[in-house]
Scaffold this active site. Sequence first.
Site, mmCIF file in Angstrom:
data_model
loop_
_atom_site.group_PDB
_atom_site.id
_atom_site.type_symbol
_atom_site.label_atom_id
_atom_site.label_comp_id
_atom_site.label_asym_id
_atom_site.label_seq_id
_atom_site.Cartn_x
_atom_site.Cartn_y
_atom_site.Cartn_z
ATOM 1 N N SER A 185 3.052 16.654 -30.360
ATOM 2 C CA SER A 185 1.842 16.423 -30.585
ATOM 3 C C SER A 185 1.035 15.213 -30.467
ATOM 4 O O SER A 185 1.676 14.170 -30.157
ATOM 5 C CB SER A 185 1.571 17.009 -32.077
ATOM 6 O OG SER A 185 2.132 15.892 -32.889
ATOM 7 N N ASP A 186 -0.219 15.083 -30.631
ATOM 8 C CA ASP A 186 -0.887 14.043 -30.628
ATOM 9 C C ASP A 186 -0.869 13.363 -32.036
ATOM 10 O O ASP A 186 -0.498 14.276 -32.966
ATOM 11 C CB ASP A 186 -2.507 13.939 -30.148
ATOM 12 C CG ASP A 186 -3.073 12.704 -29.705
ATOM 13 O OD1 ASP A 186 -2.204 11.686 -29.841
ATOM 14 O OD2 ASP A 186 -3.632 12.550 -28.862
ATOM 15 N N TYR A 187 -1.404 12.247 -32.226
ATOM 16 C CA TYR A 187 -1.309 11.678 -33.676
ATOM 17 C C TYR A 187 -2.017 12.700 -34.671
ATOM 18 O O TYR A 187 -3.010 12.445 -34.818
ATOM 19 C CB TYR A 187 -2.176 10.433 -33.631
ATOM 20 C CG TYR A 187 -1.551 9.509 -34.743
ATOM 21 C CD1 TYR A 187 -0.683 8.463 -34.489
ATOM 22 C CD2 TYR A 187 -2.114 9.419 -35.898
ATOM 23 C CE1 TYR A 187 -0.434 7.413 -35.374
ATOM 24 C CE2 TYR A 187 -1.784 8.916 -36.869
ATOM 25 C CZ TYR A 187 -0.850 7.702 -36.820
ATOM 26 O OH TYR A 187 -0.658 6.731 -37.781
#
Length: 772
Positions: free
Chosen positions: A294-296
């Site tokens: 995932s992104d942050y």
Amino acid sequence: MASKMRLVRVLLLAVTSTWSFCFLRAQELALRLDDPAIEQRVSDLLGQMTLEEKIGQIVHFTADSSNEPGTMHPDYREQIAKGQVGSFENVTGAAETNALQKLAVEKSRLHIPLLFALDVIHGYRTVFPVPLAMAATWDPVLVERASRIAAKEATREGIRWTFSPMVDIARDARWGRMVEGAGEDPYLGSAMAVAYVRGYQGARLDDPQSMLACMKHFVGYGAAEAGRDYNAAEISERTLRQIYLPPFHAALEAGVGSVMSAFNTLNGVPATSNWFTLTHILREEWGFQGAVISDYGSTGETIAHGIAVDGQTAARKAILAGLDIDLESNLYSHYLPELVRSGAVPEVVVDQAARRMLRIKFALGLFDHPYAPEPATGGNPQLDPADVEFARTVAERSFVLLKNGESGGKATLPLGSEVRTIALIGPLADSAADMLGPWRARGTAADVVTLRTALTSRMQQAGRQVLYAKGTEIVSDGDSGFAEAVAAAKQADVVLMALGEDSFWMSAEAASRAHLGLPGNQQQLLEAVAATGKPVVLIVFSGRPLTVTWAASHVPAILQAWFPGVQAGPALVRTLFGDVSPSGKLTVSMPHSVGQEPLYYDALNTGRPADGIDLSRPPSNHDEKYHSRYVDEPNAALFPFGYGLSYTKFIYSPLELSTSQLSASGLNQKTAQALHVSTTVRNTGSRAGDEIVELYLRLRGTSVALPVRQLEGFRRVALAPGESKRVEFTVGRDELAFWNIDMQDFVEPASATVWIGPSSAEGKSADFVIAK
Ligand code: BGC
């Protein structure tokens, strides 16, 4: 066209007189994520793991304040020792990574090593120009080598995973992350994506100097509505496949081992929980074997998007959609055990995600060599002089000369020996930190040579002088520095103005801008200095196109310098004095004003194009009103995609085509010949220079409307004064297929036009036919 699922074809071209094509497929690389021996080891290990340990492999944490010892959250150590963390980011330094690795390898039950990640975007210690600038070199070989240097430096400290390349197509200059990608075009974007992956991953992923690449952000992040970061993206499936997906697919074919999902919603579904993109396209259509992260915090953000009301649902939806690793949301570690036990998430889904992470760790050779080589002396190793010199070359090739009018009866640039005094003005002339751009990994301002330093040294050696005046800050409304700047200009033969953006606040993540002019009162400073009548060279430092519209008609020379990295000053000075000729070309259209955004060259024609209408003035009563135009701005870019001047001149001969007719069915069945189209490019000036030769196509009579032009080839060609070179391109199925009315990637019968030229707005053209 550039959209099709093509074999990755990278032009290995350079400044030499020869060029070669390199056809790459994932299978040809030594990176094998489908190695049966690895699969066996993964299966054996998985068989011994508890559910919690498997979940641990798909949990990723970040350590803030990465460089300082002792700043880790204490729980992390405990969790590592229990096998509850698979990968970690923002820990740097061999001593730091090794200390944590020791915990994982020695204390955890199954001794599974950690994988350390970092955003190594355009260099690690040796910072290269920002990616948008690297793309402006149109030189994938250079980009591959820069990425290899970054890998060499980062892996020395135990970083074996980079969250790069960002291959998002960006067509709206308001979006601050445009700086991190290759610009607006899928063909060029694909070539750059491949170059980064090859550089980071090398010939073998288990080479201790190789780093796993991560293509991001999957997908549509660059299409954020109104250019506002993290905003929703609405993209039709055809446009997605034609424009936004090709660089991802190209990176995948080059063997990329990981993917990061995007923050945005795509057509209403958060990209982090989007089954259509993460599973259907990536796995089912493309056969991707690597891992998706995932992104942050983006797994948790699906709650804010509104597709989940709690963390448990967010975790369930994400993993079922195909998201393997949760970056920092900490939802997988909290909720997956219960979700599996209750049957809401089948354990095999967790197994599969953990398998993907373990597969990567084996492929990297981490089980056999988990530790970074300890530096002999500790601390931050010195830069390698050869790498620094290379960083200068990359910067030189990334500068785009936008304008070079006359002053004093000759071209303003390069500066000649008659220039005895230079006034150097502006807040970017001596700002070392800004030269590094955003995402500077372990680069430091102390390594940067600024324009002021390099210029002063060059001028002093020649017994000439530089009068420096900052004039103003990057953002300021005070004009107290103007008088000194104007006074310096008055005493000078030439004025260099170093203006532009702050590299962090204005040009990066969460740095969208609604105004694209020079920030603060820099425009007023420019006008005040220009009013002295002295010849002004405007040097623009930015991570996106700025609206330098006033400058384009009021100052004689403009050089787009981007954020050039550690060798900003020397590269600029060598360019300004003509040791090298500028050769970069724009990979983003530069607008007259922000109201034109999103602006890109490969647009569809309207039914009412404004062809032949004078758009430089407002419409009058005599004009036909109902055209697709602005009443207060031209339609075209101020400087178009593909544009850039040189100190020399190149002319193109009329095109030669090997045939005037192709067969659509033959191309689709791969039985027909492709078309060869060539031109001869001649350097008619008195200086050596590189020309980027661009090939564009347009098809008409097709089942869906296609762009007015589409880039389908390019070459960087080095030419000595008077020298000519024949440049030939092949136009075949890859160049001519597109997603048709039935959403098939096909060649259709069409009337075709091909251009070869110096930009998207120029070139020699010829027509041909694609028969049935
Ligand atoms: C960015 C990603 C980056 C990540 C690292 C995010 O804010 O969007 O591009 O890789 O941070 O954790």
